[in-house]
Scaffold this active site. Structure first.
Site, PDB file in Angstrom:
ATOM      1  N   ASP A  69      -2.057  -5.799   6.498  1.00 62.00           N
ATOM      2  CA  ASP A  69      -1.720  -6.203   5.137  1.00 62.00           C
ATOM      3  C   ASP A  69      -1.459  -7.704   5.158  1.00 62.00           C
ATOM      4  O   ASP A  69      -0.551  -8.181   5.857  1.00 62.00           O
ATOM      5  CB  ASP A  69      -0.487  -5.448   4.653  1.00 62.00           C
ATOM      6  CG  ASP A  69      -0.706  -3.945   4.703  1.00 62.00           C
ATOM      7  OD1 ASP A  69      -1.159  -3.381   3.696  1.00 62.00           O
ATOM      8  OD2 ASP A  69      -0.433  -3.345   5.766  1.00 62.00           O
TER       9      ASP A  69
ATOM     10  N   ASP B 233      -4.193  -4.795   1.271  1.00 63.62           N
ATOM     11  CA  ASP B 233      -4.530  -4.111   2.509  1.00 63.62           C
ATOM     12  C   ASP B 233      -5.970  -4.493   2.854  1.00 63.62           C
ATOM     13  O   ASP B 233      -6.911  -3.994   2.247  1.00 63.62           O
ATOM     14  CB  ASP B 233      -4.387  -2.604   2.326  1.00 63.62           C
ATOM     15  CG  ASP B 233      -4.804  -1.806   3.553  1.00 63.62           C
ATOM     16  OD1 ASP B 233      -5.228  -2.423   4.558  1.00 63.62           O
ATOM     17  OD2 ASP B 233      -4.729  -0.565   3.504  1.00 63.62           O
TER      18      ASP B 233
ATOM     19  N   ASP C 174       2.781   4.823   5.058  1.00 66.82           N
ATOM     20  CA  ASP C 174       2.538   4.358   6.424  1.00 66.82           C
ATOM     21  C   ASP C 174       2.400   2.834   6.486  1.00 66.82           C
ATOM     22  O   ASP C 174       2.348   2.250   7.569  1.00 66.82           O
ATOM     23  CB  ASP C 174       1.305   5.038   7.045  1.00 66.82           C
ATOM     24  CG  ASP C 174       0.139   5.175   6.082  1.00 66.82           C
ATOM     25  OD1 ASP C 174       0.200   4.621   4.967  1.00 66.82           O
ATOM     26  OD2 ASP C 174      -0.842   5.849   6.436  1.00 66.82           O
ATOM     27  N   HIS C 175       2.364   2.174   5.323  1.00 67.58           N
ATOM     28  CA  HIS C 175       2.411   0.716   5.239  1.00 67.58           C
ATOM     29  C   HIS C 175       3.798   0.286   4.758  1.00 67.58           C
ATOM     30  O   HIS C 175       4.527   1.078   4.153  1.00 67.58           O
ATOM     31  CB  HIS C 175       1.399   0.192   4.211  1.00 67.58           C
ATOM     32  CG  HIS C 175      -0.034   0.439   4.567  1.00 67.58           C
ATOM     33  ND1 HIS C 175      -0.885  -0.561   4.967  1.00 67.58           N
ATOM     34  CD2 HIS C 175      -0.773   1.569   4.544  1.00 67.58           C
ATOM     35  CE1 HIS C 175      -2.087  -0.068   5.175  1.00 67.58           C
ATOM     36  NE2 HIS C 175      -2.042   1.244   4.931  1.00 67.58           N
TER      37      HIS C 175
ATOM     38  N   ASN D 152       0.868  -1.172   0.000  1.00 70.59           N
ATOM     39  CA  ASN D 152       0.000   0.000   0.000  1.00 70.59           C
ATOM     40  C   ASN D 152       0.910   1.228   0.000  1.00 70.59           C
ATOM     41  O   ASN D 152       1.530   1.553   1.019  1.00 70.59           O
ATOM     42  CB  ASN D 152      -0.922   0.010   1.226  1.00 70.59           C
ATOM     43  CG  ASN D 152      -1.852   1.215   1.243  1.00 70.59           C
ATOM     44  OD1 ASN D 152      -1.480   2.311   0.843  1.00 70.59           O
ATOM     45  ND2 ASN D 152      -3.065   1.014   1.730  1.00 70.59           N
TER      46      ASN D 152
END
Length: 262
Positions: A223, A150, A252-253, A7
């Site tokens: 995820d 995600d 942020d992933h 993501n």
């Protein structure tokens, strides 16, 4: 065949991260989520110059998924079946041809669902029911399938650094987790969890930008890589590229991946 999910939280904002990670991690197939652009806005030429082919299912400003592959691809399909009125770009399928096996990639960006209760949460649960029906169809093919992306689901308390902070969140509500279990219990294998089934905390794949979540390792695992039995039989390893969260202006992933003998 190394297969990854990432993501990127905006392909234009994260192109620097993606183009640095690809040659370093050396995946063969990547499914992206939250590309946040229409198809014609995706920087395909930049990715193609690195040796990849690109298929997108985009949407202006929001959502959007893509498949990148260094291997031959057939039968690309866009949109989760079950609701012809759903215009959100959250699902893409592609059959990737490996040296010994063809593997179906089902890439997804599952709705967040907040605030819950409310129409966004109703949409999340309805989308998950459509996902359950499609995942059953994919299993029925009795072929290697990787359903990855995600999921916006925290499956268990150990998948959050502070599970008590998520009890009222759509990602962790009992109905969300039960809907996820109904899918997994069809016969899917959670590649990351099975790699370390006895872990009591984590591993995590997402750290919020707020409240120093990364610095405090206040993360969650949302995820996921779900493998059909035929794909699970081919699994050689799986992991999380945790260090990607520490870079400059990162998503942020972080990427999650599985390696199949395919």
């Amino acid at each position: 065949m190394k297969i990854a999910s990432f993501n990127v939280n905006g392909i234009k904002a994260r192109l620097h991260q993606l183009t640095a990670w690809l040659p370093e991690a050396q995946p063969d197939v990547v499914v992206l989520q939250e590309i946040k652009t229409v198809d014609e806005g995706f920087p395909s030429e930049v990715i193609e110059d690195l040796g990849w082919r690109v298929w997108t299912h985009g949407q202006k400003s929001w959502n959007g998924v893509a498949v990148l592959s260094r291997l031959p691809v057939e039968e690309v399909r866009r949109g989760l079946p079950g609701d012809d009125t759903d215009e959100q770009a959250r699902w893409i399928e592609a059959v990737v041809i490996g040296d010994t096996h063809a593997v179906t990639m089902a890439g997804l960006y599952l709705p967040n669902g907040n605030p819950a209760p409310g129409p966004k949460y109703d949409y999340k649960l309805a989308w998950m029911e459509r996902l359950r029906l499609r995942s059953a169809e994919l299993l029925a093919t009795e072929t290697p399938v990787v359903m990855l992306g995600d999921y916006n689901i925290i499956p268990e308390p150990r998948d959050a650094a502070k599970p008590e902070a998520w009890v009222d969140d759509a990602l962790f509500l009992p109905q969300s987790r039960e809907a996820f279990r109904r899918i997994v219990n069809q016969g899917w294998t959670d590649a990351i969890r099975i790699s370390d089934p006895h872990a009591t905390r984590g591993p995590f794949t997402f750290w919020d930008y707020q409240r120093q979540s990364w610095e405090r390792d206040n993360g969650i695992r949302i995820d996921h890589l779900l493998l059909s039995p035929q794909a699970a039989d081919l699994m050689r390893g799986a992991g999380i590229d945790r260090d990607q969260r520490a870079g400059e202006k990162p998503s942020d992933h972080v990427p999650v991946w599985v390696d199949l003998a395919a």
